[in-house]
Design an enzyme around this catalytic site. Sequence first.
Site, short mmCIF file in Angstrom:
data_model
loop_
_atom_site.label_atom_id
_atom_site.label_comp_id
_atom_site.label_asym_id
_atom_site.label_seq_id
_atom_site.Cartn_x
_atom_site.Cartn_y
_atom_site.Cartn_z
N LYS A 109 64.65 37.95 43.59
CA LYS A 109 65.59 38.78 44.33
C LYS A 109 66.97 38.13 44.41
O LYS A 109 67.07 36.92 44.62
CB LYS A 109 65.09 39.01 45.76
CG LYS A 109 63.86 39.90 45.88
CD LYS A 109 63.51 40.15 47.33
CE LYS A 109 62.41 41.20 47.46
NZ LYS A 109 62.11 41.51 48.86
N GLU A 136 59.81 35.64 45.89
CA GLU A 136 58.75 35.99 46.85
C GLU A 136 57.50 36.41 46.10
O GLU A 136 57.57 36.86 44.95
CB GLU A 136 59.19 37.19 47.72
CG GLU A 136 60.24 36.84 48.74
CD GLU A 136 60.66 38.04 49.59
OE1 GLU A 136 60.36 39.20 49.22
OE2 GLU A 136 61.29 37.80 50.63
N ARG A 185 74.07 48.19 61.18
CA ARG A 185 74.86 49.42 61.27
C ARG A 185 74.00 50.55 61.82
O ARG A 185 72.78 50.40 61.92
CB ARG A 185 75.33 49.83 59.86
CG ARG A 185 74.14 50.07 58.93
CD ARG A 185 74.49 50.75 57.64
NE ARG A 185 73.29 51.16 56.92
CZ ARG A 185 72.58 50.38 56.14
NH1 ARG A 185 72.92 49.12 55.95
NH2 ARG A 185 71.49 50.85 55.53
N PHE A 198 55.02 39.14 45.15
CA PHE A 198 55.24 40.58 45.04
C PHE A 198 54.15 41.33 45.80
O PHE A 198 52.96 41.17 45.50
CB PHE A 198 55.27 41.02 43.57
CG PHE A 198 55.43 42.50 43.38
CD1 PHE A 198 56.54 43.16 43.86
CD2 PHE A 198 54.45 43.24 42.71
CE1 PHE A 198 56.71 44.53 43.70
CE2 PHE A 198 54.60 44.61 42.53
CZ PHE A 198 55.73 45.26 43.03
N ILE A 199 54.54 42.10 46.80
CA ILE A 199 53.59 42.90 47.59
C ILE A 199 53.41 44.23 46.86
O ILE A 199 54.38 44.98 46.68
CB ILE A 199 54.12 43.18 49.02
CG1 ILE A 199 54.62 41.90 49.71
CG2 ILE A 199 53.07 43.91 49.87
CD1 ILE A 199 53.56 40.95 50.15
C1 MV4 Z 1 59.78 43.75 47.71
C2 MV4 Z 1 58.73 44.56 47.21
C3 MV4 Z 1 57.50 43.96 47.03
N1 MV4 Z 1 57.31 42.66 47.31
N2 MV4 Z 1 59.54 42.45 47.98
C4 MV4 Z 1 63.25 47.04 47.32
C5 MV4 Z 1 64.64 47.03 47.86
C6 MV4 Z 1 64.84 45.72 48.51
N3 MV4 Z 1 65.43 45.89 49.79
C7 MV4 Z 1 63.49 45.11 48.61
N4 MV4 Z 1 62.58 45.92 47.84
C8 MV4 Z 1 61.29 45.53 47.63
N5 MV4 Z 1 61.00 44.24 47.92
C9 MV4 Z 1 58.34 41.93 47.77
N6 MV4 Z 1 58.13 40.63 48.03
C10 MV4 Z 1 59.00 45.91 46.94
C11 MV4 Z 1 60.28 46.40 47.13
C12 MV4 Z 1 60.46 47.78 46.80
C13 MV4 Z 1 60.68 48.75 47.80
C14 MV4 Z 1 60.81 48.41 49.14
C15 MV4 Z 1 61.04 49.36 50.10
C16 MV4 Z 1 61.14 50.69 49.73
C17 MV4 Z 1 61.04 51.07 48.42
C18 MV4 Z 1 60.81 50.10 47.44
C19 MV4 Z 1 60.70 50.50 46.11
C20 MV4 Z 1 60.49 49.54 45.15
C21 MV4 Z 1 60.38 48.20 45.50
#
Ligand code: MV4
Length: 444
Positions: A158, A200, A292, A202-203
């Site tokens: 990220k 991180e 915000r 990956f969830i």
């Molecule tokens: C993640 C994740 C899975 N695991 N982090 C997407 C935008 C950014 N703010 C963080 N995001 C994600 N982070 C880990 N460790 C999956 C996403 C993600 C996601 C998160 C919220 C809403 C929609 C999403 C769509 C794809 C991936």
Amino acid sequence: MFKKILIANRGEIAMRIIRTCKEMGIKTVAVYSTADKDSLPVRFADEAVCIGPPTSSKSYLSIPNIIAAAEITNADAIHPGYGFLSENEKFSKVCQEHGIKFIGALPEQIAGMGDKATAKATMIKAGVPCIPGSKGLIKDVKEALSNAELVKYPVILKATAGGGGKGMRIVWKADEMQAAWDSARQEASAAFGNDGIYMEKFIQEPRHIEIQIAGDQYGNACHMSERDCSIQRRHQKLVEETPSPFMTDELRDRMGTAAIKAAKAVKYEGVGTVEFLVDKNRDFYFMEMNTRIQVEHTITEEVINFDLIKEQIKIAAGEKISGKNYLPLMHAIQCRINAEDPLNEFRPSPGKILQYHSPGGHGVRIDTHVYAGYSIPPHYDSMISKLIVVAQTREEAILKMKRALDEYIIEGVKTTIPFHQKLMENPEFNSGNFTTKFMDSFEM
Ligand code: MV4
């Protein structure tokens, strides 16, 4: 209390802020680009000042132009809405330096939350659950590989300056790391001018559930329950609802407590949102904190019977909050009605609205800046309105939303109404059992 607030934004949120100011007896100043001279906020604000041409960088993002408008009109506060300058550290600071109250976070808080690796370190220290991963930024691909061995695949890279999915790469196994590392760094550098990357675990198939919070200048903080924002496409939210169909009283209590911890850790003043990922076991992890008002604040307002913009203004003016939490009394759903073609990959469809009839009746709310004859300019986001329903139960809210969507007539541009109609009929959506992966396989 403030005497005059300048609204440094456009569209529905500018209208939303003007409405609350009027109810509070506060004078308003609208600022507008030449593309927005015929817009409703310009018509309904007490004063309006043109701040430049259509290009955002020369109008809604121009700090000197907006400060000049505030000085000319003698505004004592600026409300930035969402997007544009709402989370801009420099703007918050320049307002401070000019003796104008910025209705939003302090410069230090914006900076601390804007850098995601810094925000995460703050939250770990405060005892807020975070996703296992690298300790801060990673310096090279070798360090990325050794971190991934500890975290275990799949992992996600990220961008620390990121948010909204830019500069993010999922890595399933070691031999994909080099390419993912190079492209994440490249994308982050191009998008943010900052190529800092962290890692991180990956969830897989999480839900996106966020907690609305408020904090005052005296160290009090409270939460106002959750919003489920899992229905998104390419990081654009399409539908939000509260309560989350996945929520339990126990989980809400745990997430609310964690969100308050997050707010107190940064001495948060104002209203904000703590975003979490929630996995299938109802374990939750801090993702980001938004300093915000958000587009979807409306559904929270409907279920706790509370004006969040009014609260924001009162906190900025130095009023105390009670510190008690708010639990949902009702069920609310918001559909974002965009000028986009859902049958054509949600391609933007700007242009003139020829016919316009909006739904109404009990439990139906529309937040919009449009009217029949209004032209949606191509320069900004494509939101036409937010359609919000509130009812006793989720089932009733969905029925009400179907009824409201059927009444909604917008001619002249393509809209996301047909998508929402299809969604409200979808069995998975109706079951409440969906994750952020839902839109990947949705077929119109
Ligand atoms: C993640 C994740 C899975 N695991 N982090 C997407 C935008 C950014 N703010 C963080 N995001 C994600 N982070 C880990 N460790 C999956 C996403 C993600 C996601 C998160 C919220 C809403 C929609 C999403 C769509 C794809 C991936």
